[in-house]
Design an enzyme around this catalytic site. Structure first.
Site, PDB file in Angstrom:
ATOM      1  N   ARG A  58     -15.749 -29.688 -10.963  1.00  0.00           N
ATOM      2  CA  ARG A  58     -15.912 -29.698  -9.538  1.00  0.00           C
ATOM      3  C   ARG A  58     -16.580 -28.257  -9.098  1.00  0.00           C
ATOM      4  NH1 ARG A  58     -10.144 -30.771  -7.582  1.00  0.00           N
ATOM      5  NH2 ARG A  58      -9.593 -31.459  -9.698  1.00  0.00           N
ATOM      6  N   GLU A  95      -1.959 -26.927 -13.313  1.00  0.00           N
ATOM      7  CA  GLU A  95      -1.096 -27.552 -12.606  1.00  0.00           C
ATOM      8  C   GLU A  95      -0.325 -28.967 -13.126  1.00  0.00           C
ATOM      9  OE1 GLU A  95      -1.910 -28.397  -8.555  1.00  0.00           O
ATOM     10  OE2 GLU A  95      -0.214 -28.750  -7.773  1.00  0.00           O
TER      11      GLU A  95
HETATM   12  O1  LIG Z   1      -5.828 -23.163 -10.886  1.00  0.00           O
HETATM   13  P1  LIG Z   1      -5.603 -24.190 -11.837  1.00  0.00           P
HETATM   14  O2  LIG Z   1      -4.066 -24.734 -11.831  1.00  0.00           O
HETATM   15  O3  LIG Z   1      -6.274 -23.960 -13.221  1.00  0.00           O
HETATM   16  O4  LIG Z   1      -5.911 -25.496 -11.336  1.00  0.00           O
HETATM   17  C1  LIG Z   1      -7.434 -25.436 -10.656  1.00  0.00           C
HETATM   18  C2  LIG Z   1      -8.452 -26.413 -11.435  1.00  0.00           C
HETATM   19  O5  LIG Z   1      -8.037 -27.739 -11.285  1.00  0.00           O
HETATM   20  C3  LIG Z   1      -9.231 -28.758 -11.186  1.00  0.00           C
HETATM   21  O6  LIG Z   1     -10.081 -28.925 -12.335  1.00  0.00           O
HETATM   22  P2  LIG Z   1      -9.680 -29.912 -13.377  1.00  0.00           P
HETATM   23  O7  LIG Z   1      -9.007 -29.482 -14.547  1.00  0.00           O
HETATM   24  O8  LIG Z   1      -8.673 -30.988 -12.872  1.00  0.00           O
HETATM   25  O9  LIG Z   1     -10.978 -30.692 -13.553  1.00  0.00           O
HETATM   26  P3  LIG Z   1     -11.913 -31.384 -12.753  1.00  0.00           P
HETATM   27  O10 LIG Z   1     -12.724 -30.186 -12.069  1.00  0.00           O
HETATM   28  O11 LIG Z   1     -12.988 -32.017 -13.800  1.00  0.00           O
HETATM   29  O12 LIG Z   1     -11.750 -32.440 -11.867  1.00  0.00           O
HETATM   30  C4  LIG Z   1     -10.076 -27.840 -10.050  1.00  0.00           C
HETATM   31  O13 LIG Z   1     -11.477 -28.261 -10.154  1.00  0.00           O
HETATM   32  C5  LIG Z   1      -9.904 -26.355 -10.716  1.00  0.00           C
HETATM   33  O14 LIG Z   1     -10.675 -26.337 -11.816  1.00  0.00           O
HETATM   34  N1  LIG Z   2      -3.363 -29.944  -5.996  1.00  0.00           N
HETATM   35  C1  LIG Z   2      -4.717 -30.097  -6.386  1.00  0.00           C
HETATM   36  N2  LIG Z   2      -5.604 -30.552  -5.741  1.00  0.00           N
HETATM   37  C2  LIG Z   2      -6.854 -30.787  -6.153  1.00  0.00           C
HETATM   38  N3  LIG Z   2      -7.352 -30.380  -7.325  1.00  0.00           N
HETATM   39  C3  LIG Z   2      -6.452 -29.566  -7.985  1.00  0.00           C
HETATM   40  N4  LIG Z   2      -6.479 -28.867  -9.224  1.00  0.00           N
HETATM   41  C4  LIG Z   2      -5.192 -28.455  -9.507  1.00  0.00           C
HETATM   42  N5  LIG Z   2      -4.152 -28.675  -8.483  1.00  0.00           N
HETATM   43  C5  LIG Z   2      -5.070 -29.516  -7.560  1.00  0.00           C
END
Ligand SMILES: O=P(O)(O)OC[C@H]1O[C@H](OP(=O)(O)OP(=O)(O)O)[C@H](O)[C@@H]1O
Ligand SMILES: Nc1ncnc2[nH]cnc12
Length: 172
Positions: A58, A95
């Site tokens: 994202r 998370e």
């Molecule tokens: O602060 P944090 O606890 O590290 O979480 C934040 C991350 O989680 C999500 O990515 P995700 O790894 O879910 O992958 P995506 O972007 O492919 O959906 C979001 O896009 C951030 O990169």
């Molecule tokens: N609560 C949340 N919503 C969307 N993206 C996330 N990535 C990690 N935690 C998230």
């Protein structure tokens, strides 16, 4: 326009107890998406950066839109086994799980001052991992920029403890 209206919370996704902030409604609304990028650009101007590092996946959306808007170069921090000629990899916790990111040494000039861009700051693990990738590769970190900080997970405190200057447009 309240951008939070376009970032609805979805309960218990992807795991019970997680309130997942869905960016799809914001992306689907041209005015909301444009306002988000314009406002992220204003925040980014507080940081002295030359290039953007978009975090898969994202972060690619907001990193590339901001790079285009701000006329900056874009590098990609990708999930494993997606990049050729990979130079560096960093493992990290989330998370709701764990993952790793990879970076090509050749994707940035040696004097780059890099702004990490992602959609969400939750625990901060992803951005800390991206900062370690940049450090391993010898690049200067200008800071981190996210659309939304998830309140209550101490993400910004974690970044601060790691010496990372952070700007989040929204918190919820
Ligand atoms: O602060 P944090 O606890 O590290 O979480 C934040 C991350 O989680 C999500 O990515 P995700 O790894 O879910 O992958 P995506 O972007 O492919 O959906 C979001 O896009 C951030 O990169
Ligand atoms: N609560 C949340 N919503 C969307 N993206 C996330 N990535 C990690 N935690 C998230």
């Amino acid at each position: 326009m309240n951008l939070l209206d376009y970032l609805p919370g979805v309960p218990d996704f992807p795991k019970p107890g997680i309130l997942f902030r869905d960016i799809s409604p914001l992306l689907a609304n041209p005015l909301a998406f444009q306002a988000a990028i314009t406002q992220l650009n204003t925040l980014a101007q507080q940081l002295d950066y030359t290039h953007i590092l978009g975090i898969e996946s994202r972060g690619f959306i907001f990193g590339s839109a901001l790079a285009h808007h701000a006329h900056r170069g874009l590098a990609l921090a990708r999930k494993p086994n997606k990049l050729p000629l990979v130079s560096h990899r960093e493992f990290y916790g989330l998370e709701y799980g764990s993952d790793s990111l990879e970076l090509q040494q050749s994707s940035l000039p040696t004097d780059a001052r890099v702004l990490i861009v992602d959609d969400v700051l939750a625990t901060g693990g992803t951005i800390v991992a991206a900062s370690l990738l940049l450090k391993k590769a010898g690049f200067t970190l200008a800071g981190a920029l996210t659309l939304l900080e998830i309140a209550g997970l101490d993400g910004s405190a974690t970044l601060s403890k790691n010496g990372i200057v952070n700007r989040s447009l929204l918190i919820a």
